[in-house]
Design an enzyme around this catalytic site. Structure first.
Site, PDB file in Angstrom:
ATOM      1  N   LYS A 170     -40.232  37.355 -26.221  1.00  0.00           N
ATOM      2  CA  LYS A 170     -40.283  37.087 -24.921  1.00  0.00           C
ATOM      3  C   LYS A 170     -41.391  37.659 -24.316  1.00  0.00           C
ATOM      4  CE  LYS A 170     -36.471  34.647 -24.390  1.00  0.00           C
ATOM      5  NZ  LYS A 170     -37.161  33.189 -24.197  1.00  0.00           N
ATOM      6  N   TYR A 172     -37.085  39.835 -31.061  1.00  0.00           N
ATOM      7  CA  TYR A 172     -37.023  38.889 -30.035  1.00  0.00           C
ATOM      8  C   TYR A 172     -37.742  39.498 -28.957  1.00  0.00           C
ATOM      9  CZ  TYR A 172     -34.211  36.883 -25.914  1.00  0.00           C
ATOM     10  OH  TYR A 172     -33.864  36.414 -24.727  1.00  0.00           O
ATOM     11  N   SER A 204     -37.562  37.031 -20.472  1.00  0.00           N
ATOM     12  CA  SER A 204     -36.425  37.819 -20.533  1.00  0.00           C
ATOM     13  C   SER A 204     -36.640  39.450 -20.007  1.00  0.00           C
ATOM     14  CB  SER A 204     -35.830  37.977 -22.076  1.00  0.00           C
ATOM     15  OG  SER A 204     -34.884  38.850 -21.996  1.00  0.00           O
TER      16      SER A 204
END
Length: 204
Positions: A115, A111, A95
């Protein structure tokens, strides 16, 4: 011919289930040439993203399980068959949130760290499994899907589009194009790389 649209339910955070999934694919098609690790997300039924001081142990563990553990387990399960078949290509989906050039937003929890781990592990896999297996990564920006659209307000959509040089949100096909390139022979000398698919940045 084979039905390439077959779906096999599996818990990709479970090593037994990922091995069984690879075995089913191998039994059905006789070889495994490409793996796209597309499982992931910043929230789910049992975990959420929130300010770091509010993250629970389950939020932390499950964010990494869904985004990192699943990717490594699925990859481990296909390396043997790929080597036996003469090689292959693994494409991991990271991402924009995990790129070092992108500052995480407030409340995004761990998060972005998960990633970033996907990107780092991609480089490690590329080194350990070369030259038979190429391993690369795609880092998408904001992709417009029914799931993401349901979680955005119209104002959030406008703000996101204003920061994108291409003046639109991404589509799944935009990411698929990069994945197809990395999976194909056109990328035969490409490994350990990250392709950004984010439409470009525009300062607001």
């Amino acid at each position: 011919g084979h039905d390439l649209r077959a779906h096999v339910p599996a818990d990709l955070t479970d090593p037994g289930e990922t091995r069984a999934l690879a075995a089913q694919v191998l039994d059905r098609f006789g070889r495994i040439d490409v793996l796209v690790n597309n499982a992931g997300g910043n929230a789910g039924p049992t975990f959420r993203q929130r300010p770091l001081l509010e993250m629970t142990a389950a939020d932390i563990d499950e964010t990494f399980a869904v985004n990192v553990r699943s990717m490594l387990l699925c990859s481990q399960a296909v390396v043997g068959p790929m080597n036996e078949g003469g090689g292959g290509s693994i494409v991991n989906i990271a991402s924009r949130a995990g790129r070092e050039t992108n500052a995480p937003s407030f409340g995004s929890g761990v998060y972005p760290a998960a990633k970033a781990a996907v990107i780092t592990l991609t480089r490690g896999m590329a080194v350990e499994w070369a030259p038979q297996i190429r391993v690369n990564c795609v880092a998408p920006g904001t992709i417009d899907t029914p799931r993401t659209a349901a979680r955005r307000t119209p104002e959030q959509t406008r703000n996101q589009m204003a920061s994108i040089a291409m003046a639109r949100l991404g589509a799944p096909e935009d990411v698929a194009g990069a994945v197809l390139y990395l999976a194909s022979g056109a990328a035969a000398w490409v490994t350990g790389t990250v392709i950004d698919v984010h439409g470009g940045f525009r300062k607001q």
